[in-house]
Scaffold this motif. Sequence first.
Motif, PDB file in Angstrom:
ATOM      1  N   PRO A 290      -0.295   4.597 -20.039  1.00  0.00           N
ATOM      2  CA  PRO A 290      -1.647   5.008 -19.413  1.00  0.00           C
ATOM      3  C   PRO A 290      -1.890   6.235 -18.732  1.00  0.00           C
ATOM      4  O   PRO A 290      -2.846   6.766 -18.649  1.00  0.00           O
ATOM      5  CB  PRO A 290      -1.865   3.592 -18.371  1.00  0.00           C
ATOM      6  N   ASP A 300      -9.109   8.084 -23.662  1.00  0.00           N
ATOM      7  CA  ASP A 300      -9.792   6.939 -23.853  1.00  0.00           C
ATOM      8  C   ASP A 300     -10.889   6.878 -25.082  1.00  0.00           C
ATOM      9  O   ASP A 300     -11.010   6.025 -25.815  1.00  0.00           O
ATOM     10  CB  ASP A 300     -10.097   6.303 -22.789  1.00  0.00           C
ATOM     11  N   GLU A 419      -1.798   1.041 -28.049  1.00  0.00           N
ATOM     12  CA  GLU A 419      -2.727   0.817 -26.990  1.00  0.00           C
ATOM     13  C   GLU A 419      -3.697  -0.173 -27.416  1.00  0.00           C
ATOM     14  O   GLU A 419      -4.086  -0.260 -28.593  1.00  0.00           O
ATOM     15  CB  GLU A 419      -3.262   2.019 -26.917  1.00  0.00           C
ATOM     16  N   HIS A 424      -7.348   1.264 -22.065  1.00  0.00           N
ATOM     17  CA  HIS A 424      -6.641   0.704 -20.871  1.00  0.00           C
ATOM     18  C   HIS A 424      -7.269  -0.221 -19.899  1.00  0.00           C
ATOM     19  O   HIS A 424      -8.370   0.135 -19.617  1.00  0.00           O
ATOM     20  CB  HIS A 424      -5.854   2.024 -19.978  1.00  0.00           C
TER      21      HIS A 424
END
Length: 442
Positions: A290, A300, A419, A424
């Motif tokens: 993260p 992201d 991921e 996240h």
Amino acid sequence: MALFAGNRRALASLSGTLAPTLTEDTARARLTALLTRARAAGLGSLLSLAEYERLVQLLSGICKERATLLPRATSEALRYVCLSDTLSRPHLPVDELGFFVEELEAMSDSLQVPDGTPQVPALLRLVEYVAAAVGGEQAAELREWSARVAGRTGIHPTALDERRTDAVQWAARQPSPVSRVVLELTGVPQSPDERYVCRILVARKDGTRVPLQESWTVPKTPEEIAVCLREAVDSAAEEPGQGDQVPWVTVLVDRHGLHLAVDEWNPGAPNAFVPDRPIGAEYRMTLSCPDMSALVPGRDRDQRRRWRSNHPTPLVTDQKCATDRQLTRALATSHRDATQVVIHGPREQRMRLLEVSLALGVPVVLWDREADGYEDAPKLSPLDPLGLLAELPKRVHEFRAEALEPTATTTARPALVWEEESGHPKPESLRLADPRIGVQVS
């Protein structure tokens, strides 16, 4: 006074015989104030000897049958209380039940009570949660016990009823199924041996995360962390609706921790019959970083775009894609929507290529920690690195289960960053401790 000073349960035990004889409100109020002040000053325990022994007796049977219930109820009933390692373990052995009760005796649940009445002890709130969870005759006995303790200590009946109502509502609620167990790791600088501080959480399918074990201030060895993780996975597996699939563990590390061979940490044999195995042979284990999102704005967003694209062709690095500049160009053009990168090549360049891949939003990255160069690429072939992406964590787990055996012939050690598709998880709500009472508030 000498008796009270020499025996921590003496005052509570005396009040157990004294309280029923006090018919005047003034005398009863004085006894309540005395017990409250004594507890606040640390001059005596909450429970009398008889109350303590009875509670341990009632909880022992529950603990033997459902070793994860008390820790789970504690985390829910006292979610805003700073819990020690003993109280936050996901699995409570029966032989530690006495220490568990004693630690809770000194805590308050911090919620409101009628004016002029004592705070409700955290232990009573927990007992109500356990009673609501078990039901039947066990629940009736636990509630009778808590009512007697509340009456002796002067706790207002309304306050106890409110905790009981909260407990019933909690027991009736069906939590979202567990999607994975999350292990957060941070290295300890200048430690003479390899130690880390960690936190273990359960991530649920509705996006919520619940801490199972808070150990940020207690450095642990890899073996100790592996034991804690096994307990956490066992606890999560006992929740309803979990099925029988191999558990998925996400290990959160910073960019410097991406090299850690967490999958090779060994918790030892689980019992006298099953041999010890590294945790990577037990669970699907993937890494997540993260911190990279904080270092790279827009990462992201790029991750979400790549997941949505369903790009079928992974990017495999070779001599033509050996530098960060070459990799950046490929991930910005021909593989702009690529979901996966497989990194081959010399050790000294792999970490740089890994960081570039993560910075550009690639959510799945696979490499061999033990490879020396491009000639070692075939060692990953048995796990089919270019096969169906959704099954890659399973294939890596099965490969590790064989590769980590003492008799294994391969030297490959696959590492996999994966991921989550939703990005996240959002940080948990801010929880600050009141220095006066050690209670957290959101």
